[in-house]
Scaffold this motif. Structure first.
Motif, PDB file in Angstrom:
ATOM      1  N   PHE A  51       0.842  -1.197   0.000  1.00  0.00           N
ATOM      2  CA  PHE A  51       0.000   0.000   0.000  1.00  0.00           C
ATOM      3  C   PHE A  51       0.879   1.250   0.000  1.00  0.00           C
ATOM      4  CE2 PHE A  51      -2.310  -3.225   2.487  1.00  0.00           C
ATOM      5  CZ  PHE A  51      -3.492  -3.325   1.773  1.00  0.00           C
ATOM      6  N   LEU A  52       0.413   2.270  -0.711  1.00  0.00           N
ATOM      7  CA  LEU A  52       1.045   3.587  -0.663  1.00  0.00           C
ATOM      8  C   LEU A  52       0.001   4.596  -0.194  1.00  0.00           C
ATOM      9  CD1 LEU A  52       3.045   3.628  -4.030  1.00  0.00           C
ATOM     10  CD2 LEU A  52       4.034   3.616  -1.728  1.00  0.00           C
ATOM     11  N   ILE A  53       0.353   5.390   0.805  1.00  0.00           N
ATOM     12  CA  ILE A  53      -0.503   6.490   1.248  1.00  0.00           C
ATOM     13  C   ILE A  53      -0.037   7.730   0.490  1.00  0.00           C
ATOM     14  CG2 ILE A  53      -1.269   7.885   3.198  1.00  0.00           C
ATOM     15  CD1 ILE A  53      -0.598   5.484   5.004  1.00  0.00           C
ATOM     16  N   HIS A  54      -0.924   8.261  -0.337  1.00  0.00           N
ATOM     17  CA  HIS A  54      -0.509   9.357  -1.221  1.00  0.00           C
ATOM     18  C   HIS A  54      -0.734  10.705  -0.550  1.00  0.00           C
ATOM     19  CE1 HIS A  54       0.649  11.406  -4.756  1.00  0.00           C
ATOM     20  NE2 HIS A  54      -0.554  11.772  -5.139  1.00  0.00           N
ATOM     21  N   GLN A  55       0.317  11.533  -0.500  1.00  0.00           N
ATOM     22  CA  GLN A  55       0.250  12.835   0.157  1.00  0.00           C
ATOM     23  C   GLN A  55       0.008  13.986  -0.820  1.00  0.00           C
ATOM     24  OE1 GLN A  55       3.157  12.620   3.868  1.00  0.00           O
ATOM     25  NE2 GLN A  55       4.192  11.874   2.054  1.00  0.00           N
ATOM     26  N   ASN A  56       0.100  13.681  -2.107  1.00  0.00           N
ATOM     27  CA  ASN A  56      -0.163  14.657  -3.167  1.00  0.00           C
ATOM     28  C   ASN A  56       0.673  15.934  -3.015  1.00  0.00           C
ATOM     29  OD1 ASN A  56      -1.331  15.838  -5.418  1.00  0.00           O
ATOM     30  ND2 ASN A  56      -3.394  15.165  -4.873  1.00  0.00           N
ATOM     31  N   PRO A  57       2.003  15.824  -3.028  1.00  0.00           N
ATOM     32  CA  PRO A  57       2.868  16.991  -2.821  1.00  0.00           C
ATOM     33  C   PRO A  57       2.707  18.070  -3.886  1.00  0.00           C
ATOM     34  CG  PRO A  57       4.148  15.092  -3.578  1.00  0.00           C
ATOM     35  CD  PRO A  57       2.784  14.583  -3.233  1.00  0.00           C
ATOM     36  N   LYS A  58       2.387  17.676  -5.108  1.00  0.00           N
ATOM     37  CA  LYS A  58       2.202  18.664  -6.169  1.00  0.00           C
ATOM     38  C   LYS A  58       1.053  19.602  -5.830  1.00  0.00           C
ATOM     39  CE  LYS A  58       0.990  19.091 -11.088  1.00  0.00           C
ATOM     40  NZ  LYS A  58       0.661  18.340 -12.337  1.00  0.00           N
ATOM     41  N   ARG A  59      -0.081  19.035  -5.412  1.00  0.00           N
ATOM     42  CA  ARG A  59      -1.250  19.859  -5.106  1.00  0.00           C
ATOM     43  C   ARG A  59      -1.053  20.650  -3.817  1.00  0.00           C
ATOM     44  NH1 ARG A  59      -5.930  21.224  -6.797  1.00  0.00           N
ATOM     45  NH2 ARG A  59      -7.743  21.520  -5.447  1.00  0.00           N
ATOM     46  N   GLN A  60      -0.295  20.088  -2.862  1.00  0.00           N
ATOM     47  CA  GLN A  60      -0.005  20.827  -1.629  1.00  0.00           C
ATOM     48  C   GLN A  60       0.657  22.168  -1.953  1.00  0.00           C
ATOM     49  OE1 GLN A  60       1.996  18.976   1.646  1.00  0.00           O
ATOM     50  NE2 GLN A  60       0.993  17.004   1.340  1.00  0.00           N
ATOM     51  N   ALA A  61       1.706  22.121  -2.771  1.00  0.00           N
ATOM     52  CA  ALA A  61       2.444  23.350  -3.101  1.00  0.00           C
ATOM     53  C   ALA A  61       1.580  24.309  -3.910  1.00  0.00           C
ATOM     54  CB  ALA A  61       3.720  23.000  -3.870  1.00  0.00           C
ATOM     55  N   PHE A  62       0.824  23.762  -4.856  1.00  0.00           N
ATOM     56  CA  PHE A  62      -0.034  24.608  -5.689  1.00  0.00           C
ATOM     57  C   PHE A  62      -1.073  25.340  -4.842  1.00  0.00           C
ATOM     58  CE2 PHE A  62      -4.080  25.064  -7.924  1.00  0.00           C
ATOM     59  CZ  PHE A  62      -3.711  25.933  -8.937  1.00  0.00           C
ATOM     60  N   LEU A  63      -1.733  24.628  -3.947  1.00  0.00           N
ATOM     61  CA  LEU A  63      -2.762  25.257  -3.126  1.00  0.00           C
ATOM     62  C   LEU A  63      -2.164  26.243  -2.125  1.00  0.00           C
ATOM     63  CD1 LEU A  63      -5.402  22.486  -2.326  1.00  0.00           C
ATOM     64  CD2 LEU A  63      -5.628  24.475  -3.810  1.00  0.00           C
ATOM     65  N   GLY A  64      -0.965  25.934  -1.623  1.00  0.00           N
ATOM     66  CA  GLY A  64      -0.312  26.859  -0.699  1.00  0.00           C
ATOM     67  C   GLY A  64      -0.122  28.231  -1.330  1.00  0.00           C
ATOM     68  N   ILE A  65       0.350  28.233  -2.559  1.00  0.00           N
ATOM     69  CA  ILE A  65       0.547  29.499  -3.281  1.00  0.00           C
ATOM     70  C   ILE A  65      -0.790  30.156  -3.596  1.00  0.00           C
ATOM     71  CG2 ILE A  65       1.363  30.498  -5.457  1.00  0.00           C
ATOM     72  CD1 ILE A  65       3.586  28.326  -5.397  1.00  0.00           C
ATOM     73  N   SER A  66      -1.758  29.357  -4.016  1.00  0.00           N
ATOM     74  CA  SER A  66      -3.065  29.904  -4.392  1.00  0.00           C
ATOM     75  C   SER A  66      -3.770  30.546  -3.204  1.00  0.00           C
ATOM     76  CB  SER A  66      -3.936  28.799  -4.999  1.00  0.00           C
ATOM     77  OG  SER A  66      -3.365  28.318  -6.208  1.00  0.00           O
ATOM     78  N   HIS A  67      -3.699  29.920  -2.043  1.00  0.00           N
ATOM     79  CA  HIS A  67      -4.321  30.510  -0.852  1.00  0.00           C
ATOM     80  C   HIS A  67      -3.669  31.852  -0.506  1.00  0.00           C
ATOM     81  CE1 HIS A  67      -6.972  27.280  -0.241  1.00  0.00           C
ATOM     82  NE2 HIS A  67      -6.208  26.479   0.463  1.00  0.00           N
ATOM     83  N   LEU A  68      -2.354  31.902  -0.628  1.00  0.00           N
ATOM     84  CA  LEU A  68      -1.644  33.132  -0.302  1.00  0.00           C
ATOM     85  C   LEU A  68      -1.999  34.241  -1.293  1.00  0.00           C
ATOM     86  CD1 LEU A  68       0.357  34.435   1.615  1.00  0.00           C
ATOM     87  CD2 LEU A  68       2.225  33.570   0.189  1.00  0.00           C
ATOM     88  N   VAL A  69      -2.064  33.896  -2.570  1.00  0.00           N
ATOM     89  CA  VAL A  69      -2.422  34.892  -3.590  1.00  0.00           C
ATOM     90  C   VAL A  69      -3.846  35.401  -3.365  1.00  0.00           C
ATOM     91  CG1 VAL A  69      -2.869  35.258  -6.050  1.00  0.00           C
ATOM     92  CG2 VAL A  69      -0.825  34.012  -5.320  1.00  0.00           C
TER      93      VAL A  69
END
Length: 283
Positions: A231-249
C-alpha cells in the motif's frame, strides 16, 4: 532542493503550475531552495527570502527547531505565510495545507494489522532523516504506535529504526531486521525511503512481509506493481504546493479568507486501484 528527492520534485511541479496560472495577474513567484540534509541551509535560505521583502511566503518547514525563529521573524516583519507538508501548530500560519500525519500513521497501522492474527514484530523505518528534528515523521510514528496501544493489541511489538543509507552499518541493520522470524510488517515514514525498503525486501527474498510506504514516485510505483509494496498512502505533494501558493495569492490580491487548515484525504493506493487513480488526473 527538488533535485535531491523526487518527492520535492513533485512539489516543484506544483509551484510551476501555480506560476503558470498566476503570472497573468502580475504575480511573481521566487523559489528559494535549501539543502534537505543541511539545517543551516534552511536557516540561511529563509533569511535570504525574508530579506528580499516578499508580500508573502510559502514554506515547507521540515526542520522543526530551525523553523521556529523564522516564524518569529516573519511575524516581526508582518509577512503573511502559509505552510505545507509539515504543520507546526505554534507557528500560527495563515493556512496549512497537507495531511493529518498522526492519523496517517494510524491508517498505516490498520493496514498492517489487517489479517495479522499471530503475535509478531512491526517495524517503523525512518530512512535518511534527522528524526529528532522532523516533527512530521514523529507524528506518523506516534499515530502508528497509538493504534496498537489503544486497541489492546499488545501482542504486536513496535520497533522504530532510524537508518542512514550512507552509514556503513545501514545494510547490516536492515539485514538483522529482515532476519527476524516474527517480522510481520514494515511502515516506512517517507516516500523516498519506501523504495529503499522495498529493494531490500526483494534482495533478501522477503516480499511476503507487508510493506506500507508513501507517494506515487516512479520507484515506488515499480515496487507497488511488482507486489513488494502493498500500500502507498498518497500525500499529493504537487497539489499541496499549488494550493499553498493559491491561498496566499487569494489572501493578498483578493482579500479572500483562507482555511486555517486544508487537510487532504488519506488516499490508500494499491496495485489494483493505481491505474484508475493515475487516469483520473487527481494526483
Amino acid at each position: 532542493n527538488p533535485q535531491q528527492d523526487p518527492y520535492w520534485s513533485q512539489s516543484n511541479l506544483g509551484i510551476q503550475q501555480a506560476q503558470s496560472e498566476w503570472t497573468q495577474y502580475g504575480i511573481t513567484i521566487d523559489v528559494h531552495v535549501f539543502d534537505l540534509f543541511d539545517k543551516d541551509s534552511f536557516h540561511t535560505t529563509a533569511q535570504e527570502a525574508i530579506a528580499s521583502k516578499p508580500d508573502g511566503m510559502v514554506i515547507a518547514p521540515i526542520f522543526y527547531h530551525e523553523a521556529l525563529p523564522v516564524f518569529d521573524l516573519l511575524k516581526t516583519e508582518q509577512i503573511p505565510y502559509v505552510l505545507f507538508n509539515t504543520n507546526i501548530p505554534e507557528a500560527s500560519p495563515l493556512s496549512f495545507i497537507g495531511q493529518n500525519l498522526y492519523q496517517s500513521g494510524k491508517v498505516a497501522a490498520q493496514l498492517l494489522h489487517f489479517g495479522q492474527d499471530a503475535a509478531g514484530t512491526l517495524a517503523v523505518l525512518h530512512i535518511d532523516e534527522d528524526i529528532q528534528d522532523s516533527l512530521h515523521l514523529l507524528e506518523k510514528e506516534k499515530g502508528f504506535r497509538e493504534y496498537f496501544s489503544s486497541n489492546g493489541k499488545a501482542k504486536f511489538e513496535v520497533v522504530a529504526l532510524n537508518l542512514n543509507p550512507k552509514d556503513s552499518a545501514f545494510e547490516q541493520q536492515l539485514s538483522e531486521l529482515l532476519s527476524k522470524d516474527n517480522l510481520k510488517g514494515i511502515f516506512v515514514s517517507t516516500s523516498k525511503g519506501s523504495a529503499v525498503a522495498a529493494s531490500f525486501l526483494e534482495k533478501y527474498g522477503k516480499k511476503h512481509i507487508r510493506l506500507i510506504g508513501y507517494d506515487l514516485l516512479d520507484e515506488n510505483l515499480k515496487y507497488l506493481k511488482s507486489g513488494t509494496i502493498d500500500f502507498l498512502i498518497h500525500q499529493n505533494p504537487k497539489r499541496q504546493a499549488f494550493l499553498g501558493i493559491s491561498h496566499l495569492v487569494n489572501h493578498l490580491m483578493f482579500k479572500k479568507s483562507t482555511p486555517q487548515q486544508e487537510l487532504f484525504p488519506l488516499e490508500v493506493i494499491t496495485e489494483q486501484n493505481l491505474g484508475s487513480y493515475l487516469n483520473s488526473g487527481l494526483h
